[in-house]
Design an enzyme around this catalytic site. Structure first.
Site, PDB file in Angstrom:
ATOM      1  N   GLU A 175      16.391   4.390   0.626  1.00 38.82           N
ATOM      2  CA  GLU A 175      15.199   3.846  -0.050  1.00 38.82           C
ATOM      3  C   GLU A 175      14.581   4.878  -0.975  1.00 38.82           C
ATOM      4  OE1 GLU A 175      12.612   2.113   2.961  1.00 38.82           O
ATOM      5  OE2 GLU A 175      13.745   0.262   2.877  1.00 38.82           O
ATOM      6  N   GLU A 376      20.079  -3.235   4.919  1.00 38.66           N
ATOM      7  CA  GLU A 376      18.975  -3.437   5.868  1.00 38.66           C
ATOM      8  C   GLU A 376      18.399  -4.820   5.627  1.00 38.66           C
ATOM      9  OE1 GLU A 376      15.780  -0.583   6.200  1.00 38.66           O
ATOM     10  OE2 GLU A 376      17.142   1.094   5.888  1.00 38.66           O
TER      11      GLU A 376
HETATM   12  C1  BGP Z   1      12.919   0.705   5.861  1.00 39.24           C
HETATM   13  C2  BGP Z   1      13.534   1.966   6.362  1.00 39.24           C
HETATM   14  C3  BGP Z   1      14.002   1.972   7.745  1.00 39.24           C
HETATM   15  C4  BGP Z   1      13.316   0.983   8.649  1.00 39.24           C
HETATM   16  C5  BGP Z   1      12.894  -0.309   8.020  1.00 39.24           C
HETATM   17  C6  BGP Z   1      11.962  -1.157   8.830  1.00 39.24           C
HETATM   18  O1  BGP Z   1      11.867   1.014   5.037  1.00 39.24           O
HETATM   19  O2  BGP Z   1      14.645   2.381   5.587  1.00 39.24           O
HETATM   20  O3  BGP Z   1      14.031   3.290   8.164  1.00 39.24           O
HETATM   21  O4  BGP Z   1      12.490   1.519   9.538  1.00 39.24           O
HETATM   22  O5  BGP Z   1      12.336  -0.134   6.764  1.00 39.24           O
HETATM   23  O6  BGP Z   1      10.672  -0.652   8.755  1.00 39.24           O
HETATM   24  P1  BGP Z   1       9.744  -0.473  10.015  1.00 39.24           P
HETATM   25  O7  BGP Z   1      10.487   0.420  10.921  1.00 39.24           O
HETATM   26  O8  BGP Z   1       8.526   0.145   9.487  1.00 39.24           O
HETATM   27  O9  BGP Z   1       9.544  -1.830  10.561  1.00 39.24           O
END
Ligand code: BGP
Length: 478
Positions: A175, A376
């Protein structure tokens, strides 16, 4: 026609949120190790010194460090073709600045990759996933300092050589566009300015942030060239958090604001990494933020020669943009926006929008015409474990099914070249934004709470059997 026969089905995690073993095997602390637990309403604190009376959830995380064999066996049972994971930079170089790597750290990932290959699973490795060695933050203020390019490349060279033949898919920075937001230490930039005490309200200096991002672009482009020269089989991608925004109304002012939001949130970074040069609109963004990028001779050429092989992205939700300041607002991944009346939101306020994924796939593929990968996607939700150990998560199945259906339309009907799909947090892990364990994404439940209590035993949720069926039918049985 459906998903291609070699479609990469799997799941995704990151070392800092999943691996644990934070001070074992010679590992140094990463930035994530300095963040406490929080909630949706209480921000995570950031402490330069670790304090005994505070809880730092990433230290133990889901303890993959001690559970990797059983975790990989569960992935195999689901039929994974690929597992997206990250290497913890500070496990290989505890401060980030050493010449000699930490052999115990390297050996750990050898064991993980061997286990994966024995299970028929291809690793997809994020080289830097929000987890710079903390030393680089303390002594260099993270990527603000150009010297990080060389430290990062030394790390890349070490792992490219060591894992040659074992890893073929790499992502340079997770990201990367998180650096467009005032997230300093939480993004991969690792910036921690005096006065910052919590994650949601960091002391932000845009000039630093844009310059740091430039250093990451240069580092990424050099890493792509290095990775190709060490092993021509390597496929190296970028990774961008994509939030497709919609204009709230047909008002041209809303439309242009939305177009600018796409440029800012979604395209600024990808354009540099895929096309090898800053886009024309970057000038406007720099002017609006009153920043000037200092480029060294050779940077433009480096960017041009280090374009990525594929474009990967995270997709959780869409956003909505309006010029009307009085509209209701909502939370989101990286940043919130206006509430969209057509969409429902998760318990954390992220607006659920499967059609937005098809829209995104089309936008990206038409823009870049290189293979895409969704690395993701998923629903962070509260899960309840029944007395018999089972976990019924129909809401997660509904979310994923709806998104896969839209991916399928993008592939079948719109002709998008999509390589694979790795839902986020395939085994429960620590949330990046809130530090909670209670915000669960997995097909597999980990018995641990927000304070690190629990057995850390793994349990299959209902979604486990469902996803297994999806993979076995190559997305035909949803
Ligand atoms: C993205 C990241 C991840 C992950 C995901 C979900 O921004 O790459 O590392 O954590 O989001 O976010 P969260 O864990 O805040 O729910």
């Amino acid at each position: 026609m459906s998903f291609p026969a070699n479609f990469l089905w799997g799941g995704a995690t990151a070392a800092n949120q999943f691996e644990g073993g934070w001070n074992e095997g010679g590992r140094g602390a990463s930035v994530a190790d300095h963040m406490t637990n929080g909630t949706n309403t209480t921000p995570r604190q950031i402490t330069r010194e670790l304090k005994d009376d505070l809880y730092y959830p990433n230290h133990k995380a889901s303890d993959f460090y001690h559970h990797y064999k059983e975790d990989i066996a569960l992935m195999k049972e689901m039929g994974y073709k690929v597992y997206r994971m990250s290497i913890s930079w500070s496990r290989i170089f505890p401060t980030g600045t050493e010449q000699q790597p930490n052999e115990e750290g390297l050996a750990f990932y050898d064991a993980v990759f061997d286990e994966l290959h024995a299970a028929g699973i291809e690793p997809l490795v994020t080289i830097s996933h929000y987890e710079n060695p903390f030393y680089l933050t303390e002594h260099f203020n993270g990527w603000v300092d150009r010297r990080l390019i060389d430290y990062y490349l030394h790390y890349c060279e070490t792992i490219f050589n060591r894992y040659k033949g074992k890893v073929h898919y790499w992502l340079t920075f997770n990201e990367i566009n998180a650096g467009m937001y005032p997230f300093g230490i939480y993004s991969g930039l690792g910036i921690l300015n005096e006065g910052t005490t919590n994650m949601n309200d960091q002391v932000d200096i845009p000039q630093q942030r844009y310059q740091a991002l430039h250093h990451q672009f240069v580092a990424s482009a050099k890493a792509v060239q290095l990775g190709h020269s060490i092993d021509p089989e390597n496929k190296i991608g970028c990774m961008v958090a994509i939030t497709p925004n919609y204009a709230y109304s047909a008002n041209p002012e809303d439309q242009i604001k939305n177009q600018h939001s796409w440029q800012y949130c979604n395209h600024y970074c990808g354009d540099v990494q895929v096309r090898g040069a800053y886009p024309a609109f970057a000038k406007r963004i720099w002017a609006e933020n009153n920043v000037e990028i200092k480029m060294e001779p050779g940077d433009a050429e480096t960017l041009r020669n280090g374009t990525v092989d594929f474009f990967s992205f995270s997709y959780y939700m869409s956003g909505c943009v309006s010029t009307d300041e009085n509209l209701l607002r909502t939370n989101g991944n990286l940043f919130g926006g206006v509430k969209n009346p057509y969409l429902k939101a998760s318990d954390w306020g992220w607006q659920i929008d499967p059609v937005g994924l098809r829209y995104t796939l089309n936008e990206l593929y038409n823009r870049y015409q290189i293979p895409l990968m969704v690395v993701e996607n998923g629903l962070g939700a509260f899960d309840k474990q029944e007395a018999d150990g089972s976990i019924h998560d129909p809401y997660r199945i509904d979310y994923l099914r709806a998104h896969i259906q839209q991916m399928k339309k993008a592939v079948e009907e719109d002709g998008v070249d999509l390589m694979g799909y790795t839902p986020w947090g395939c085994i429960d892990l620590v949330s990046a934004s809130t530090g909670e364990m209670a915000k669960r994404y997995g097909f597999i439940y980990v018995d641990a709470d927000d304070h690190g209590n629990g057995t850390f035993k793994r349990y299959k949720k209902d979604s486990f059997a469902w996803y297994k069926k999806v993979i076995a039918s190559n997305g035909e049985e949803l």
